[in-house]
Design an enzyme around this catalytic site. Structure first.
Site, short mmCIF file in Angstrom:
data_model
loop_
_atom_site.label_atom_id
_atom_site.label_comp_id
_atom_site.label_asym_id
_atom_site.label_seq_id
_atom_site.Cartn_x
_atom_site.Cartn_y
_atom_site.Cartn_z
CG HIS A 38 58.66 57.94 63.81
ND1 HIS A 38 57.65 58.13 62.87
CD2 HIS A 38 59.69 57.73 63.01
CE1 HIS A 38 58.14 57.97 61.54
NE2 HIS A 38 59.18 57.64 61.64
CG HIS A 60 62.34 61.04 60.79
ND1 HIS A 60 63.15 60.99 59.76
CD2 HIS A 60 61.41 60.18 60.77
CE1 HIS A 60 62.57 59.84 58.94
NE2 HIS A 60 61.71 59.46 59.51
P1 AMP Z 1 59.80 57.58 58.03
O1 AMP Z 1 59.03 56.43 57.34
O2 AMP Z 1 60.39 56.88 59.27
O3 AMP Z 1 61.12 57.93 57.08
O4 AMP Z 1 58.98 58.67 58.84
C1 AMP Z 1 58.66 59.86 57.97
C2 AMP Z 1 57.44 60.31 58.36
O5 AMP Z 1 57.35 61.77 57.93
C3 AMP Z 1 56.23 59.68 57.97
O6 AMP Z 1 55.61 59.26 59.27
C4 AMP Z 1 55.19 60.58 57.31
O7 AMP Z 1 54.06 60.51 57.77
C5 AMP Z 1 55.63 62.01 58.10
N1 AMP Z 1 55.51 63.07 57.28
C6 AMP Z 1 55.99 63.32 55.74
N2 AMP Z 1 55.72 64.53 55.35
C7 AMP Z 1 55.37 65.22 56.38
C8 AMP Z 1 54.84 66.60 56.74
N3 AMP Z 1 54.74 67.36 55.51
N4 AMP Z 1 54.44 66.82 57.91
C9 AMP Z 1 54.48 66.07 58.86
N5 AMP Z 1 55.09 64.82 58.76
C10 AMP Z 1 55.39 64.34 57.45
#
Ligand code: AMP
Length: 190
Positions: A178, A176
């Site tokens: 950001h 993903h």
């Molecule tokens: P990372 O730490 O780079 O793997 O980012 C994962 C991101 O997913 C984090 O910023 C979380 O806040 C976000 N996240 C986890 N669950 C959800 C959800 N159900 N809806 C939106 N964002 C989410």
């Protein structure tokens, strides 16, 4: 700046995975909180020191959760993002096409914080798994980040981040991007 730093299987697998991650995270968090034990001395410290201690605790939590999530990194187990793609979990969708989905982060780190994911993970649990065949989707994700920035009105200043692996606090093992903006972003990042 891009820092280097999905097919659903059964729900029981996902439930087990989530339970394992939660249990592991709880186990690693408890000793951290215990050993830090800064609450008892917090009131003795000047405000800026209290803030930095709080930051250390949050950082440790993020690192512990990332390490727990990394246990799943090598498997092809589904993640929470599969449920978002399947619309089994509600998300605030900003942009969507046949290949990618962009939705607001549940824990925003800036006024605009959108995640962009490939709808078909194709082995991309992390950016480190990228191979030549992924060129199209990786380019498509970057193009989608520009569309998202434009839609959100942050074309003049935005950041695109990919956290790769536990050393970069990756917590969901489905590639993903950001997209962050809406405030002055600092450099270097944490
Ligand atoms: P990372 O730490 O780079 O793997 O980012 C994962 C991101 O997913 C984090 O910023 C979380 O806040 C976000 N996240 C986890 N669950 C959800 C959800 N159900 N809806 C939106 N964002 C989410």
């Amino acid at each position: 700046m891009v820092s280097t730093t999905l097919a659903a299987t059964s729900f029981s697998l996902l439930r087990n995975y989530n339970a394992n991650v939660r249990a592991f995270a709880a186990n690693v968090r408890a000793p951290l909180q215990h050993s830090t034990n800064y609450n008892s001395i917090n009131f003795l410290l000047p405000l800026h020191s209290r803030r930095s201690l709080s930051r250390v605790s949050v950082t440790n939590d993020e690192e512990a959760a990332a390490k727990a999530a990394a246990l799943n990194a090598r498997s092809e187990a589904p993640t929470i993002f599969d449920k978002i793609i399947a619309k089994e979990i509600l998300s605030s969708i900003v942009y969507e096409d046949e290949k990618v989905l962009a939705f607001r982060d549940i824990n925003p780190q800036a006024p605009v914080h959108v995640l962009i994911i490939p709808k078909f993970r194709d082995g991309l649990t992390t950016l480190a798994k990228a191979e030549a065949r992924h060129g199209d989707i990786l380019g498509h994700l970057l193009c989608a980040s520009k569309i998202v920035a434009e839609k959100e009105g942050i074309l003049d200043g935005f950041r695109v981040v990919i956290n790769n692996g536990p050393g970069a606090c990756q917590s969901v093992y489905h590639l993903h991007l950001h997209v962050l903006g809406g405030r002055q972003l600092k450099w270097p990042p944490g």
